[in-house]
Every structure is written in C-alpha cells, then in structure tokens.
Design a protein around this motif. Structure first.
Motif, PDB file in Angstrom:
ATOM      1  N   GLU A 149      49.728  29.215  36.107  1.00  0.00           N
ATOM      2  CA  GLU A 149      49.445  30.572  36.600  1.00  0.00           C
ATOM      3  C   GLU A 149      48.605  30.511  37.873  1.00  0.00           C
ATOM      4  N   ASP A 150      48.286  31.665  38.413  1.00  0.00           N
ATOM      5  CA  ASP A 150      47.525  31.791  39.657  1.00  0.00           C
ATOM      6  C   ASP A 150      46.053  31.481  39.382  1.00  0.00           C
ATOM      7  N   GLU A 151      45.631  30.283  39.769  1.00  0.00           N
ATOM      8  CA  GLU A 151      44.267  29.838  39.446  1.00  0.00           C
ATOM      9  C   GLU A 151      43.197  30.702  40.101  1.00  0.00           C
ATOM     10  N   GLU A 152      43.441  31.158  41.316  1.00  0.00           N
ATOM     11  CA  GLU A 152      42.440  32.006  41.980  1.00  0.00           C
ATOM     12  C   GLU A 152      42.282  33.343  41.261  1.00  0.00           C
ATOM     13  N   LEU A 153      43.401  33.958  40.916  1.00  0.00           N
ATOM     14  CA  LEU A 153      43.351  35.229  40.190  1.00  0.00           C
ATOM     15  C   LEU A 153      42.619  35.060  38.864  1.00  0.00           C
ATOM     16  N   TRP A 154      42.982  34.047  38.111  1.00  0.00           N
ATOM     17  CA  TRP A 154      42.366  33.829  36.797  1.00  0.00           C
ATOM     18  C   TRP A 154      40.879  33.503  36.947  1.00  0.00           C
ATOM     19  N   GLY A 155      40.555  32.633  37.893  1.00  0.00           N
ATOM     20  CA  GLY A 155      39.161  32.234  38.071  1.00  0.00           C
ATOM     21  C   GLY A 155      38.276  33.397  38.486  1.00  0.00           C
ATOM     22  N   ILE A 156      38.745  34.175  39.428  1.00  0.00           N
ATOM     23  CA  ILE A 156      37.941  35.308  39.905  1.00  0.00           C
ATOM     24  C   ILE A 156      37.808  36.365  38.813  1.00  0.00           C
ATOM     25  N   THR A 157      38.838  36.541  38.001  1.00  0.00           N
ATOM     26  CA  THR A 157      38.731  37.457  36.861  1.00  0.00           C
ATOM     27  C   THR A 157      37.588  37.024  35.946  1.00  0.00           C
ATOM     28  N   GLY A 158      37.534  35.738  35.650  1.00  0.00           N
ATOM     29  CA  GLY A 158      36.446  35.231  34.809  1.00  0.00           C
ATOM     30  C   GLY A 158      35.088  35.381  35.465  1.00  0.00           C
ATOM     31  N   LEU A 159      35.053  35.127  36.765  1.00  0.00           N
ATOM     32  CA  LEU A 159      33.779  35.173  37.486  1.00  0.00           C
ATOM     33  C   LEU A 159      33.165  36.564  37.488  1.00  0.00           C
ATOM     34  N   HIS A 188      33.980  39.189  35.276  1.00  0.00           N
ATOM     35  CA  HIS A 188      34.302  40.002  34.088  1.00  0.00           C
ATOM     36  C   HIS A 188      33.097  40.746  33.510  1.00  0.00           C
ATOM     37  N   ASP A 189      31.891  40.223  33.726  1.00  0.00           N
ATOM     38  CA  ASP A 189      30.679  40.882  33.219  1.00  0.00           C
ATOM     39  C   ASP A 189      29.804  41.407  34.360  1.00  0.00           C
ATOM     40  N   LEU A 190      30.418  41.747  35.485  1.00  0.00           N
ATOM     41  CA  LEU A 190      29.671  42.100  36.694  1.00  0.00           C
ATOM     42  C   LEU A 190      28.607  43.168  36.459  1.00  0.00           C
ATOM     43  N   ASP A 191      28.949  44.208  35.693  1.00  0.00           N
ATOM     44  CA  ASP A 191      28.028  45.340  35.542  1.00  0.00           C
ATOM     45  C   ASP A 191      27.198  45.292  34.263  1.00  0.00           C
ATOM     46  N   ILE A 227      41.988  43.831  36.770  1.00  0.00           N
ATOM     47  CA  ILE A 227      41.407  45.046  36.188  1.00  0.00           C
ATOM     48  C   ILE A 227      41.832  45.184  34.733  1.00  0.00           C
ATOM     49  N   HIS A 228      43.111  44.968  34.451  1.00  0.00           N
ATOM     50  CA  HIS A 228      43.615  45.122  33.088  1.00  0.00           C
ATOM     51  C   HIS A 228      42.978  44.113  32.143  1.00  0.00           C
ATOM     52  N   ALA A 229      42.817  42.880  32.587  1.00  0.00           N
ATOM     53  CA  ALA A 229      42.220  41.850  31.728  1.00  0.00           C
ATOM     54  C   ALA A 229      40.779  42.203  31.391  1.00  0.00           C
ATOM     55  N   ILE A 230      40.045  42.714  32.369  1.00  0.00           N
ATOM     56  CA  ILE A 230      38.641  43.070  32.125  1.00  0.00           C
ATOM     57  C   ILE A 230      38.552  44.303  31.232  1.00  0.00           C
TER      58      ILE A 230
END
Length: 198
Positions: A42-52, A54-57, A89-92
């Motif tokens: 899968e798209d490593e950048e998309l997945w990695g940034i989603t993880g990075l 995910h708890d921003l707020d 957005i959907h994953a988060i």
C-alpha cells in the motif's frame, strides 16, 4: 492540497502536541502503519502520515463526548479544511468507535489493530533493565500481556479483536509492530541511552 509531506505533518504534530509521551505514541503508530503498508503493498506515505496525525487533537480536546471538538472531531475538521485525503480522514474517524464510522479497508483496520498495541510494547520497553526496545521480544510482550495489572488501561481483548478484524495472526502482528518500533527506538527514547532532561 492532497497528502501533506511527512515534514508538514510532523510540524503540525509539534504545533498541536506538547506531550512527549503522546508524540512518541504517534511516532510508534506511524512506524507500525508504515510496516503494514510495506507488507500489503500500500501507499506507505499515506499510511504513515495517517498514523502520525491520528491523535493530533487528543491533548487539546480530550473530552470525547464533546460533539463539536472532542477528539478526533477538531482534527478531522482541520484535515478536511486542508484538503487531506479522504482515506486518511476515514481511518481516523473509524478509530474512534463512538463516532459509529465503519472500518472498511485495510488502513482503517490496521490503525485500530496497532494503536493500543504500540502502547503495550512501549510499556514493556520501559520496564526492561536496559530501557532498550531492541531487547524486547514477542515472548516478553506476551508475558506482560498475561499480567492484567501491567499497563491495565490497555485492553488486550480489544487488540485481539482488532487484529482478527485485520485478518492477522496475533503473534505475527506483535512481531511486525515490535520490529517497526525497534527501528525507531531512539526516537521513542527507548534505545538504552539515559533520558535527556528537557
């Protein structure tokens, strides 16, 4: 705008999150999702940034019952305003079960499967005499798994459920996430060096 660069996402994390432990958790989830993206092609950048992010707020808006800003609503609103990818957005959204958003794809399910597991692995690393994540094994994680008093806030049954939802074997899942986190042990402050006072 599309997907931000990793540097842009990290700058946002630094702007929103002052807690070192929360930043380390987000880095751990990023590493685990990058490893799964590589495994699945899968798209490593998309997945990695989603993880990075995910708890921003979570630090600013920890009250999950707040229908306007409670985690992760404020971050989701920001991501939409910035034009970030719908998959992120959907994953988060899906990782906050109380929002009632179904987890539909591998990214959604992988985020849930790694989220709490990273916390358990970090806790195992902290109690190692060496304070080095590279000394942690799947067996040592499994031993602490059985000790319900250890990291009691981490729900093992949830991790098992989400791992099954992802379609992965639990032992293999722990091994993959542990290896990913060992690769960033210094960033997580678990590389055996004395903690810096900041």
């Amino acid at each position: 705008m599309g997907l931000p660069t990793r540097a842009e996402a990290w700058n946002l994390v630094c702007e929103w999150v002052s807690s070192e432990s929360l930043r380390k958790h987000m880095l751990a989830v990023e590493a685990a999702l990058r490893a799964y993206a590589r495994k699945y092609g899968e798209d490593e950048e998309l997945w990695g940034i989603t993880g990075l992010v995910h708890d921003l707020d979570f630090e600013r808006y920890p009250d999950m019952t707040d229908p306007m800003n409670g985690h992760p609503r404020a971050a989701l609103r920001l991501f939409r305003e910035l034009g970030w990818p719908a998959e992120l957005i959907h994953a988060i959204e899906g990782h906050a079960e109380y929002l009632g958003v179904p987890r539909e794809n591998r990214l959604d399910k992988a985020l849930m499967a790694v989220d709490e597991l990273t916390g358990l692995i970090m806790a195992v690393g902290y109690v190692r005499p060496t304070k080095d994540l590279r000394d942690v094994t799947v067996k040592s994680v499994r031993n602490k798994w059985k000790d319900k008093a250890f990291a009691a806030a981490i729900h093992r049954q949830d991790i098992e459920r989400f791992t099954a939802e992802l379609g992965e074997d639990l032992e293999a899942h722990i091994a993959l996430v542990l290896e990913a986190m060992q690769g960033i042990a210094s960033e997580l402050g678990l590389d055996g060096r004395p903690a810096r006072s900041e």
